[in-house]
Design an enzyme around this catalytic site. Structure first.
Site, PDB file in Angstrom:
ATOM      1  N   CYS A   1       2.911   2.328  10.300  1.00  0.00           N
ATOM      2  CA  CYS A   1       2.964   3.737   9.914  1.00  0.00           C
ATOM      3  C   CYS A   1       3.748   4.533  10.963  1.00  0.00           C
ATOM      4  CB  CYS A   1       1.562   4.303   9.760  1.00  0.00           C
ATOM      5  SG  CYS A   1       1.537   6.013   9.161  1.00  0.00           S
TER       6      CYS A   1
ATOM      7  N   PRO B   1       0.853  -1.201   0.000  1.00  0.00           N
ATOM      8  CA  PRO B   1       0.000   0.000   0.000  1.00  0.00           C
ATOM      9  C   PRO B   1       0.886   1.248   0.000  1.00  0.00           C
ATOM     10  CG  PRO B   1      -0.581  -1.505   1.797  1.00  0.00           C
ATOM     11  CD  PRO B   1       0.709  -1.978   1.231  1.00  0.00           C
TER      12      PRO B   1
END
Length: 657
Positions: free
Chosen positions: A399, A314
Site C-alpha cells: 500500500c 484486493p
C-alpha cells in the site's frame, strides 16, 4: 478516425440523446447550450476537477494514421500550470442516511414486533407505519430482487420496491415455496456476531497463541535488546532437502533438536518454562489434548494450490462482495476481500468486519490485513483463524498511500525488516491456513529491493508472494517492470510468486506467464484491469478479444445493482449505498474503449484516448468521464437520486466537469 470528435460535439451528442425528442444531429444548438452550461459550471463548487490535459486532443491534431503528432505535446508544454489532478478527494462530501431519508421506521416494526422495541419511548425512529409511508419516497420499480430471488423481502414496507410484496394492511407477503428452498442455506459467511463484538470491545477475547509468541519478543536480561523473532525453535521445511537424513526421497519431516535434548520433554515444555525468566503461560482448564502440545508443522498446514489460476486482487472501495460476484461469474478463480486494518478488526468495528464477508460462490477466498506492528497483526491473525472461514490470509506490504505508510504499514514494512520478520513469523505461528505477502519492487524509484526481501519472506514461512512491478514512488503510473518480476520469480523458487501490473488483455496475460511467474493477479487502481473490464477473465481463458456491446455492459451493471441490493439492502439506505459503489466503479469503467473502435489491438492500460463517439448512444454515454453522466446511468438502474445528492469519486484523476 470516423469515431473521433471534439469535446463540444461529444457532450452535445449526449445532451441531445437525453432530451425528450432530441436529435443527435442538432450540433449547432448543442454547442450553444454547451457554452451556457460551461459558464454555469465555472461558478459551481471548486471541488469539481478540471479536464485532464491528456484528454485535450482535437481531431485535427491527429495525423492520417490516427496517432498524435508532436504538436499536441507542445500545446501541453505551453500550459505547465495545468497539471493532471492526482491523489484522493479527501474532502469530498459524505452522504449520510439522514441526508436522503429524514424519517426512518424502527427496525422492530419492520421485523413485525413493534411492541418489543428495546428503547421504548426513547426511540428516535417512527413506529407508525402510516406516518412513515406518508413521507416515504416513491417506489423505484414494480419488482423486488429480494422477493423474486428468496421469496421474502426482510425490509417490508421500507423496501423501495415494496409494491411487489405488500398485501392488505401493509403486510409483507411471503412466497412460501420459494422461501423454503433457501431455508438453512448460508449465502454469506464471516459475519460479525454481537457476542464476538461485545467480547472484542470489552477486551475479553483471549489471544493465547499470540501472547505466547509475543512473550518471546520481549527484552531479556535487561540488555534492552529484543529477543529472536520467534519464541520457539523453527520447524524444518519439508520442501527443502537436508543433508545427513539418509534417502533424499524421504517425505518425513522430523523436528530439529539440539544435541542432548529429550524430544518428548521439548515438545511438552512451553517457551515460557525454559528458564528464560518470562512469566508462565496462562493456566488451562480441563483435560490436556494433543492440540495443546502439538504444533502444526509447515508440511501439515493446508496447501495453497493456485498456481496458474486467475487471482482477483484486493480492491479498496471497489472490490466489494457484489463486484467479486461479477468477476467470479466471468471466470476469476481466486478472490480476496478488501484491505482490512487489523486495529479496527480488533476493536470490533462492524464496517471493517464487513470487508471480510464471503459469498458462497467464492470457493477460494482470502482476506488481506494491514498493520505495522507484530502484536496487533499476530492477535488479528489468531482472531480470524478462530472466527471466520478463509483459505489464506494476505499481508499488505504494497500500500503506497501516506496515511498507511507514515504509520509504518504498507510499503514501509519493506524498510523495517525486523518488524516485518516478526509479523510474518508471528502470523504464521498462529494461523492454520497459508500466509501470503503482497509487496512492491521497493519504496524509491530505480532502487529495487524486492529481490533481497523475497528469500527472507520464504525463510520466515510465507506460502506465496505477489509482486507488483512498481515502486511506492511510482504509485500506479508508468509501466510495470515485468523483467524485474521475472528475476524475482527465479529467486523465489520453489515458493510461488504471482506477478501484478498492466494486465488488460489476454496477450498481456500470456506475456506475463512467459516470464516464469506462477500466476497473475488482475489488480486494482490506476491503472487497473478488472475494474475497467471485469470480463477480462473470460478473455484470458478463451484467448480472444471480446467486442462486448453496450447492452451487454449495461446488463453487467444491472447484475451489479441486483447483487448490491441483496448485499446492502433494498431500503433507501441500501439503494443509496449501492448507488455510491456503482458510481465509484463507473469512474473506472468509463476508461474502457470498445474493441470495435480500436485502430490496433489491444488497448494499452496507460493510454487515455481523445474524445470519441460510440456506435450507439449508450456506448457514448458509458465513455463519458463527467460525474453527471455517471449519475444518469445510475438513475437508469436505481431511479432518481435524492434532492441533495452529491458525488465525487475517490480519486481526483477519475473525473472532471
Amino acid at each position: 478516425r470516423r469515431f473521433l470528435t471534439s469535446k463540444e460535439e461529444f457532450h452535445a451528442f449526449l445532451r441531445a440523446g437525453s432530451e425528450p425528442g432530441g436529435q443527435v444531429g442538432d450540433e449547432g444548438e448543442g454547442e450553444k447550450k454547451e457554452e451556457d452550461k460551461e459558464k454555469k459550471e465555472e461558478e459551481q463548487v471548486s471541488s469539481c476537477q478540471s479536464e485532464p490535459p491528456a484528454k485535450r486532443v482535437r481531431a485535427e491534431d491527429l495525423g492520417q494514421d490516427g496517432e498524435n503528432q508532436e504538436g499536441a505535446g507542445a500545446e501541453e508544454k505551453e500550459h505547465p500550470e495545468r497539471k493532471r489532478a492526482r491523489g484522493q478527494n479527501k474532502s469530498r462530501p459524505c452522504m449520510k442516511p439522514n441526508d436522503y431519508e429524514q424519517s426512518r421506521l424502527c427496525p422492530s416494526v419492520t421485523q413485525g414486533s413493534p411492541g418489543k422495541c428495546f428503547f421504548g419511548p426513547r426511540c428516535r425512529f417512527l413506529h407508525d407505519v402510516g406516518e412513515y409511508l406518508a413521507g416515504k419516497p416513491s417506489d423505484l420499480g414494480q419488482r423486488c430482487v429480494l422477493f423474486d430471488t428468496f421469496g421474502r423481502c426482510p425490509y417490508g414496507v421500507t423496501c423501495r420496491f415494496a409494491r411487489a410484496h405488500l398485501g392488505d394492511g401493509h403486510q409483507n407477503v411471503v412466497n412460501a415455496a420459494l422461501a423454503r428452498q433457501w431455508e438453512g442455506k448460508l449465502l454469506v459467511r464471516n459475519n460479525l456476531s454481537k457476542d464476538l463484538q461485545h467480547r472484542l470491545r470489552k477486551r475479553k477475547f483471549v489471544f493465547q497463541k499470540a501472547e505466547e509468541y509475543l512473550r518471546g519478543l520481549k527484552p531479556r536480561g535487561g540488555d534492552g535488546k529484543a529477543g529472536e523473532a520467534t519464541g520457539e525453535r523453527e520447524v524444518s521445511n519439508c520442501a527443502a532437502p537436508r543433508e545427513g537424513l539418509g534417502d533424499g526421497g524421504s517425505h518425513e519431516c522430523p523436528v530439529l533438536q539440539e544435541q542432548g535434548e529429550d524430544p518428548e520433554a521439548e515438545a511438552l515444555q512451553s517457551p515460557s518454562s525454559r528458564g528464560d525468566g518470562v512469566a508462565p503461560s496462562l493456566p488451562t482448564v480441563g483435560p490436556l489434548t494433543d492440540e495443546d502440545v502439538t504444533k502444526l508443522r509447515p508440511c501439515e498446514k493446508k496447501k495453497l494450490e493456485i498456481q496458474g489460476k486467475l487471482y482477483l486482487a484486493p480492491l479498496t472501495t471497489c472490490g466489494n462482495l457484489p463486484f467479486r460476484r461479477i468477476c467470479k461469474r466471468f471466470g476469476a478463480d481466486v478472490t480476496c476481500g478488501e484491505m482490512a486494518v487489523c486495529t479496527n478488526l480488533l476493536q470490533g468495528q462492524s464496517s471493517e468486519w464487513a470487508l471480510l464477508k464471503r459469498h458462497h460462490t467464492e470457493d477460494i477466498f482470502g482476506v488481506q490485513l494491514e498493520g505495522a506492528f507484530p502484536d496487533t497483526m499476530t492477535k488479528c491473525a489468531e482472531l480470524l483463524n478462530s472466527t471466520i472461514e478463509v483459505d489464506f490470509v494476505d499481508i499488505n506490504v504494497g500500500c503506497p498511500i501516506d496515511l498507511v505508510y507514515k504509520k509504518g504499514g504498507g510499503c514501509a514494512l519493506m524498510t523495517r525488516s525486523n518488524k516485518f520478520e516478526q509479523i510474518v513469523r508471528g502470523m504464521n505461528s498462529v494461523l492454520d491456513v497459508p500466509l501470503t505477502v503482497k509487496i512492491r519492487t521497493g519504496v524509491q524509484e530505480k532502487m529495487n529491493v524486492a529481490h533481497k526481501i523475497i528469500p527472507k519472506i520464504r525463510e520466515w514461512g510465507a506460502s506465496m508472494v505477489t509482486l507488483h512491478g512498481r515502486s511506492r514512488e511510482q504509485r500506479y503510473t508508468r509501466s510495470a517492470d515485468w523483467e524485474y518480476i521475472a528475476e524475482c520469480a527465479k529467486i523465489a523458487s520453489p515458493m510461488p510468486l504471482f506477478g501484478n501490473g498492466d494486465i488488460l488483455s489476454y496477450e498481456d496475460a500470456n506475456r506475463a506467464m512467459e516470464m516464469g511467474v506462477s500466476g497473475i493477479m488482475i489488480a486494482r487502481q490506476v491503472p487497473v484491469g478488472a475494474l475497467i473490464k471485469p470480463w477480462l477473465f473470460t478473455e484470458i481463458k478463451e484467448q480472444r478479444h471480446w467486442d462486448i456491446s453496450s447492452r451487454e455492459r449495461f446488463d453487467i451493471l444491472k447484475d451489479f445493482t441486483n447483487y448490491g441490493l441483496e448485499h446492502w439492502g433494498s431500503d433507501t439506505q441500501g439503494v443509496e449505498k449501492t448507488r455510491k459503489f456503482l458510481l465509484e466503479w463507473l469512474s473506472f469503467l468509463c476508461r474502457y474503449i470498445p474493441v470495435g473502435l480500436l485502430e490496433h489491438l489491444p488497448q494499452r492500460i496507460n493510454e487515455r484516448p481523445p474524445y470519441y463517439l460510440g456506435r450507439d448512444y449508450l456506448e457514448t454515454l458509458m465513455a463519458s468521464q463527467n460525474v453527471d453522466d455517471w449519475i444518469k446511468i445510475s438513475e437508469m438502474l436505481l431511479g432518481p437520486v435524492p434532492p441533495s445528492f452529491t458525488f465525487l469519486p475517490k480519486h481526483k484523476a477519475n473525473s472532471y466537469r
